[in-house]
Write an enzyme that holds these catalytic residues in place. Sequence first.
Site, PDB file in Angstrom:
ATOM      1  CB  SER A  45      -0.863   0.007   1.257  1.00  0.00           C
ATOM      2  OG  SER A  45      -1.460   1.274   1.435  1.00  0.00           O
TER       3      SER A  45
ATOM      4  CE1 TYR B 151      -4.487  -2.207   4.495  1.00  0.00           C
ATOM      5  CE2 TYR B 151      -3.239  -0.168   4.310  1.00  0.00           C
ATOM      6  CZ  TYR B 151      -3.923  -1.211   3.709  1.00  0.00           C
ATOM      7  OH  TYR B 151      -4.033  -1.253   2.340  1.00  0.00           O
TER       8      TYR B 151
HETATM    9  N1  LIG Z   1      -8.542  -0.443  -2.419  1.00  0.00           N
HETATM   10  C1  LIG Z   1      -7.527   0.330  -2.192  1.00  0.00           C
HETATM   11  O1  LIG Z   1      -7.621   1.550  -2.394  1.00  0.00           O
HETATM   12  C2  LIG Z   1      -6.228  -0.244  -1.678  1.00  0.00           C
HETATM   13  C3  LIG Z   1      -5.169   0.637  -1.446  1.00  0.00           C
HETATM   14  C4  LIG Z   1      -3.961   0.133  -0.997  1.00  0.00           C
HETATM   15  C5  LIG Z   1      -3.805  -1.232  -0.818  1.00  0.00           C
HETATM   16  N2  LIG Z   1      -4.848  -2.085  -1.049  1.00  0.00           N
HETATM   17  C6  LIG Z   1      -4.616  -3.517  -0.843  1.00  0.00           C
HETATM   18  O2  LIG Z   1      -5.148  -4.257  -1.919  1.00  0.00           O
HETATM   19  C7  LIG Z   1      -5.412  -5.596  -1.498  1.00  0.00           C
HETATM   20  C8  LIG Z   1      -6.779  -6.014  -2.004  1.00  0.00           C
HETATM   21  O3  LIG Z   1      -7.772  -5.241  -1.361  1.00  0.00           O
HETATM   22  P1  LIG Z   1      -9.017  -4.618  -2.143  1.00  0.00           P
HETATM   23  O4  LIG Z   1      -8.964  -3.158  -1.966  1.00  0.00           O
HETATM   24  O5  LIG Z   1      -9.108  -5.180  -3.501  1.00  0.00           O
HETATM   25  O6  LIG Z   1     -10.220  -5.111  -1.189  1.00  0.00           O
HETATM   26  P2  LIG Z   1     -11.431  -6.127  -1.468  1.00  0.00           P
HETATM   27  O7  LIG Z   1     -12.087  -6.293  -0.147  1.00  0.00           O
HETATM   28  O8  LIG Z   1     -12.243  -5.663  -2.617  1.00  0.00           O
HETATM   29  O9  LIG Z   1     -10.691  -7.476  -1.887  1.00  0.00           O
HETATM   30  C9  LIG Z   1      -9.926  -8.227  -0.974  1.00  0.00           C
HETATM   31  C10 LIG Z   1     -10.171  -9.706  -1.223  1.00  0.00           C
HETATM   32  O10 LIG Z   1      -9.348 -10.442  -0.303  1.00  0.00           O
HETATM   33  C11 LIG Z   1     -10.139 -11.488   0.227  1.00  0.00           C
HETATM   34  N3  LIG Z   1      -9.624 -11.921   1.523  1.00  0.00           N
HETATM   35  C12 LIG Z   1      -9.676 -11.246   2.704  1.00  0.00           C
HETATM   36  N4  LIG Z   1      -9.157 -11.988   3.684  1.00  0.00           N
HETATM   37  C13 LIG Z   1      -8.756 -13.160   3.115  1.00  0.00           C
HETATM   38  C14 LIG Z   1      -8.126 -14.326   3.614  1.00  0.00           C
HETATM   39  N5  LIG Z   1      -7.835 -14.457   4.917  1.00  0.00           N
HETATM   40  N6  LIG Z   1      -7.818 -15.314   2.741  1.00  0.00           N
HETATM   41  C15 LIG Z   1      -8.136 -15.196   1.440  1.00  0.00           C
HETATM   42  N7  LIG Z   1      -8.746 -14.130   0.903  1.00  0.00           N
HETATM   43  C16 LIG Z   1      -9.045 -13.108   1.735  1.00  0.00           C
HETATM   44  C17 LIG Z   1     -11.535 -10.904   0.316  1.00  0.00           C
HETATM   45  O11 LIG Z   1     -12.521 -11.905   0.433  1.00  0.00           O
HETATM   46  C18 LIG Z   1     -11.607 -10.099  -0.964  1.00  0.00           C
HETATM   47  O12 LIG Z   1     -12.124 -10.876  -2.030  1.00  0.00           O
HETATM   48  C19 LIG Z   1      -5.275  -5.584   0.025  1.00  0.00           C
HETATM   49  O13 LIG Z   1      -4.032  -6.178   0.370  1.00  0.00           O
HETATM   50  C20 LIG Z   1      -5.304  -4.113   0.380  1.00  0.00           C
HETATM   51  O14 LIG Z   1      -4.589  -3.829   1.550  1.00  0.00           O
HETATM   52  C21 LIG Z   1      -6.061  -1.615  -1.463  1.00  0.00           C
END
Ligand SMILES: NC(=O)c1ccc[n+]([C@@H]2O[C@H](COP(=O)([O-])OP(=O)(O)OC[C@H]3O[C@@H](n4cnc5c(N)ncnc54)[C@H](O)[C@@H]3O)[C@@H](O)[C@H]2O)c1
Length: 268
Positions: free
Chosen positions: A138, A151
């Site tokens: 992130s 986080y």
């Molecule tokens: N959305 C943003 O703006 C953003 C910014 C920085 C970093 N991220 C990172 O991106 C990654 C994906 O997040 P996202 O934003 O797509 O969120 P999201 O909630 O849309 O997707 C995350 C997915 O991970 C799955 N998941 C959660 N815990 C799990 C586990 N224990 N085992 C297997 N699967 C699991 C969820 O079911 C979901 O399908 C994360 O690591 C998050 O920290 C997102």
Amino acid sequence: MTEIKGSVAVVTGGASGIGLGIATQLVAEGATVVIADVEAAALERAAQQIGATAIAVDVSDPAGVEALAAAVIDTFGRVDIVVNNAGIGPQAPISELTLADWRFVIDVNLYGVIHGVHTFLPLLEANEEGGHIVNTGSMASFDPQPGLGAYAVTKFGVAALTEVLRKELKESGSRVSATYLAPGTVRTNIKDSLRNRGDAGASALFDVDISQGPAGELRWQDPVDTGRVVTRAIRNDDAYAITHPEWWEMVEEHNETVERAFMKYPPL
Ligand SMILES: NC(=O)c1ccc[n+]([C@@H]2O[C@H](COP(=O)([O-])OP(=O)(O)OC[C@H]3O[C@@H](n4cnc5c(N)ncnc54)[C@H](O)[C@@H]3O)[C@@H](O)[C@H]2O)c1
């Protein structure tokens, strides 16, 4: 350099958001893709939608990640690209976090990535052509903000893991490489992260939809575009995959604070 067309790729957290965006783009570029996720129903739907294979996994469980790898090898004979992306983003001030909260966030966001690297690295190294690991971190690892203590701890960990891994692989002449994905604001379901937590007991963590606050003014990326950032980074073997280059000024400000600390006193 890992060829995407014809490769076998595994994307954790592939049922939603960034993982689904990356999987969609990998399919579009000719990879055979396995999406792995803890949300079984969303996973099946997503797999059908993009033409991927669904395998249920909880990345915080090392045996589950081993079973995922075994299933991929059983079905496809090899794996070339691994995207350790599953993650959660609930918030709470550090002073209020319970130890169970710390463990929950670290188990998914940091141990989830550690399990992926530990399990899949030997499989990638066994390939004649090597392979590529992408770990989702992130922007919080470049400029951590209040509320994101647990986080940010995990994302600093993922950044360290990926940077050291990449250096070690280069030093040893390995054909496997690693990229750190540092997303900014991407339109996903992260605002509803606690859906993936069982009975938590006492907890300070809460979900926040930051798009409803001042961050709503920022550029929100479509997850498939994040996927394009990732496949470009794999093709070019980049150390970092950056979704929001326009945020450099903020990171520079953070780095200048560190620089001022270095310059403040002469050596003792
Ligand atoms: N959305 C943003 O703006 C953003 C910014 C920085 C970093 N991220 C990172 O991106 C990654 C994906 O997040 P996202 O934003 O797509 O969120 P999201 O909630 O849309 O997707 C995350 C997915 O991970 C799955 N998941 C959660 N815990 C799990 C586990 N224990 N085992 C297997 N699967 C699991 C969820 O079911 C979901 O399908 C994360 O690591 C998050 O920290 C997102």
